[in-house]
Structures are given as structure tokens and as C-alpha cells.
Design a protein around this motif. Sequence first.
Motif, PDB file in Angstrom:
ATOM      1  N   ASN A 161       3.278  12.786  -4.037  1.00  0.00           N
ATOM      2  CA  ASN A 161       3.213  11.487  -3.360  1.00  0.00           C
ATOM      3  C   ASN A 161       3.659  11.647  -1.915  1.00  0.00           C
ATOM      4  O   ASN A 161       4.687  12.255  -1.642  1.00  0.00           O
ATOM      5  N   LEU A 162       2.885  11.056  -1.024  1.00  0.00           N
ATOM      6  CA  LEU A 162       3.213  11.142   0.391  1.00  0.00           C
ATOM      7  C   LEU A 162       3.166   9.755   1.021  1.00  0.00           C
ATOM      8  O   LEU A 162       2.145   9.059   0.941  1.00  0.00           O
ATOM      9  N   ARG A 163       4.283   9.348   1.617  1.00  0.00           N
ATOM     10  CA  ARG A 163       4.333   8.136   2.421  1.00  0.00           C
ATOM     11  C   ARG A 163       3.948   8.533   3.838  1.00  0.00           C
ATOM     12  O   ARG A 163       4.623   9.351   4.472  1.00  0.00           O
ATOM     13  N   ILE A 164       2.862   7.985   4.349  1.00  0.00           N
ATOM     14  CA  ILE A 164       2.348   8.390   5.648  1.00  0.00           C
ATOM     15  C   ILE A 164       3.244   7.849   6.765  1.00  0.00           C
ATOM     16  O   ILE A 164       3.505   6.642   6.850  1.00  0.00           O
ATOM     17  N   LEU A 165       3.707   8.764   7.628  1.00  0.00           N
ATOM     18  CA  LEU A 165       4.561   8.430   8.761  1.00  0.00           C
ATOM     19  C   LEU A 165       3.843   8.745  10.073  1.00  0.00           C
ATOM     20  O   LEU A 165       2.780   9.391  10.080  1.00  0.00           O
ATOM     21  N   ASP A 166       4.439   8.320  11.172  1.00  0.00           N
ATOM     22  CA  ASP A 166       3.839   8.609  12.477  1.00  0.00           C
ATOM     23  C   ASP A 166       3.653  10.114  12.681  1.00  0.00           C
ATOM     24  O   ASP A 166       2.677  10.552  13.295  1.00  0.00           O
ATOM     25  N   GLU A 167       4.602  10.891  12.183  1.00  0.00           N
ATOM     26  CA  GLU A 167       4.535  12.342  12.379  1.00  0.00           C
ATOM     27  C   GLU A 167       3.355  12.990  11.655  1.00  0.00           C
ATOM     28  O   GLU A 167       3.011  14.149  11.925  1.00  0.00           O
ATOM     29  N   HIS A 168       2.730  12.236  10.743  1.00  0.00           N
ATOM     30  CA  HIS A 168       1.585  12.777  10.006  1.00  0.00           C
ATOM     31  C   HIS A 168       0.249  12.501  10.689  1.00  0.00           C
ATOM     32  O   HIS A 168      -0.796  12.957  10.205  1.00  0.00           O
ATOM     33  N   VAL A 169       0.261  11.739  11.784  1.00  0.00           N
ATOM     34  CA  VAL A 169      -0.984  11.429  12.486  1.00  0.00           C
ATOM     35  C   VAL A 169      -1.665  12.731  12.902  1.00  0.00           C
ATOM     36  O   VAL A 169      -1.067  13.590  13.545  1.00  0.00           O
ATOM     37  N   SER A 170      -2.906  12.874  12.470  1.00  0.00           N
ATOM     38  CA  SER A 170      -3.642  14.110  12.755  1.00  0.00           C
ATOM     39  C   SER A 170      -5.100  13.918  12.392  1.00  0.00           C
ATOM     40  O   SER A 170      -5.437  13.174  11.462  1.00  0.00           O
ATOM     41  N   ILE A 171      -5.961  14.569  13.126  1.00  0.00           N
ATOM     42  CA  ILE A 171      -7.375  14.531  12.784  1.00  0.00           C
ATOM     43  C   ILE A 171      -7.657  15.366  11.544  1.00  0.00           C
ATOM     44  O   ILE A 171      -8.673  15.213  10.880  1.00  0.00           O
ATOM     45  N   ASN A 172      -6.702  16.241  11.200  1.00  0.00           N
ATOM     46  CA  ASN A 172      -6.925  17.181  10.092  1.00  0.00           C
ATOM     47  C   ASN A 172      -5.572  17.593   9.506  1.00  0.00           C
ATOM     48  O   ASN A 172      -5.124  18.718   9.677  1.00  0.00           O
ATOM     49  N   LEU A 173      -4.910  16.672   8.786  1.00  0.00           N
ATOM     50  CA  LEU A 173      -3.585  16.958   8.220  1.00  0.00           C
ATOM     51  C   LEU A 173      -3.732  17.798   6.950  1.00  0.00           C
ATOM     52  O   LEU A 173      -4.344  17.351   5.971  1.00  0.00           O
ATOM     53  N   PRO A 174      -3.156  19.015   6.910  1.00  0.00           N
ATOM     54  CA  PRO A 174      -3.295  19.860   5.722  1.00  0.00           C
ATOM     55  C   PRO A 174      -2.189  19.627   4.689  1.00  0.00           C
ATOM     56  O   PRO A 174      -1.008  19.556   5.027  1.00  0.00           O
TER      57      PRO A 174
END
Length: 291
Positions: free
Chosen positions: A247-260
Motif C-alpha cells: 500500500n502506498l499513500r501518494i505524497l508530493d515526493e512521489h510526483v514523477s512521470i515514471n515512478l518505479p
Amino acid sequence: MYNEISSDEIRSICRQQLEMFEFWSKRLIHDKFSTTYGSEYITHRFSDDNYLFNKSIREGVIKRFESKPGRYSRFVDALLIDDIVTILSNPKFYKDLFYEPLNEAYPDGNVVVRTFLGRLIPIRNNLSHANPISIRSAEQVICYTNDFIDSLKNYYVRENIAMQYNVPLITRAVDSKGNELYRYNHNDPGSGMRWDLTKDTRNYLRPGDSFQVEVEVDPSFDINEYSIIWKINHIEMKRFKNKNIFNLRILDEHVSINLPIECEIVSNKKWHKYNHYDDCLNIYLRVLPPL
């Protein structure tokens, strides 16, 4: 044994076993028919205008394949369990294509295939419609599916096309967006599986959203024989170690065009197929900036 576990656990065991049966049976069907009749075997027609498969199977597969674009990568993946049993127990198909791989489990021929595998159909239907699963049904599922899979694995060993590296593999993944990914070939080249979810705008995420992915590993390996490692941006998330759900809570630090996001399977052996791991699922997400 089964008296000590909950009905939900029984359903989970049955579902996993049946999905593995479908996985292995589709592999066998695809291998045999594509080799003999070519890649378009589902719609193959003989010189006398008769089709290889009957109308019910042929049209059902095509309808499911076309109605859910992106879900199935091949026509064979749209087969229902009823279709699988019909194909495997067909007397001509059994004699010409399936005798060698299935003889160990069904030495008395296609009629026995139909009898035993046919008993799986109502159990699969009960699972699909949330109906109760009895302990006896669970015993049948485990026994009949393992007989089938063991026979098939031994056949591939005899034919010298078994895996050179006998390691636990991820067989299926499903995410919170409703996407599914299956491993269609245990001999896939390359290091693991790739799941690119960046191409469809329905999968786009933003900070504040949640994302969940669940993986299934080949149940012929005991869960104590391997570890499950989850990583984000190649950094291990230790709180999810040995969990098949991430489970991942999306944060600002995860902003990416291609998050692996990576899920690695690491066996307890001293050696590993890819030096430090044995299988890997690489997921790529598109996370848009906050509104």
C-alpha cells in the motif's frame, strides 16, 4: 486440517489453486496448438471449412477478448474453465496433443480427464458467485489441481524444456485500479516482469491518492522458502517485507512521470537467478503534481 481455518481462508486457497490450474492449462494449450496449428489456432479452419474449435468456444473467446481490450494479451487467456476442460478432454486433442503431458495424472485417457477436471467447474462457479465452499470441495480442488500441475511439470522436465532455474516466480498481480497482470510463460526471457501503468490516464495518480498492488507467487513453493522485498525508487520499504500486498499513500515526493515500484522475490538458496534476486515485478506509475 481444514476444520481449523476460516471459510475465507478456504476460499482463498481454492481460488489460488484454481488460478494456478488455469495458468498451467493455458500454457499447455497454447504451446501445443500454436506449435501444431499456428498462432491463430482459435480461429483455425481446415480445408473442408470445419473449425478446429467448436462455435461456442471460438465465439465466446473472441467476444471476451474484444470486449475487454488490454486485459488479455492472447486469445487463450480468455478461455473459461469450462472451455479448458472441454479442450483437454476432447478425445482427438487428448490423443494427438495431451497424452504425453497428462498421462501421468490420467493414464486411463480423456474420459478420466473430463471426470476429474469437470468436478472443478461447479467449485469455480461457486467461488465466482460468492457461494459457500465446503471442506470436501477444498480437498478436491487441492488434490485434482496438484495432480494436473505435477504431471505437467514432470512432462516439461522429461522434454528438457523445464526451467533451468527452479525458483519461485510471481504468477499474477492486481492493483487497486482493477488492472491485472499474469505471467504467461515461465520461461520468459529477461529479468522478471514489467508493468507499465503510465499509458492510460485512468491510472494517473496525484498526492493524496492511495495505490495498492497484490502479488501472487507460484504456490508450489512454500511461503517460507522465499522473501518478498518491496522498493520505491529502488529504496527498500522494510515495513512491507514478506507481505504480498503493498500500500502506498501518494505524497508530493512521489510526483514523477515514471515512478518505479519494485517487488523482488528472493529465495532462501545461496544462489539466485539474477545474482541477488530470483524474480521481479517492475511497476511504473505516473504521479501528477498536486492540483
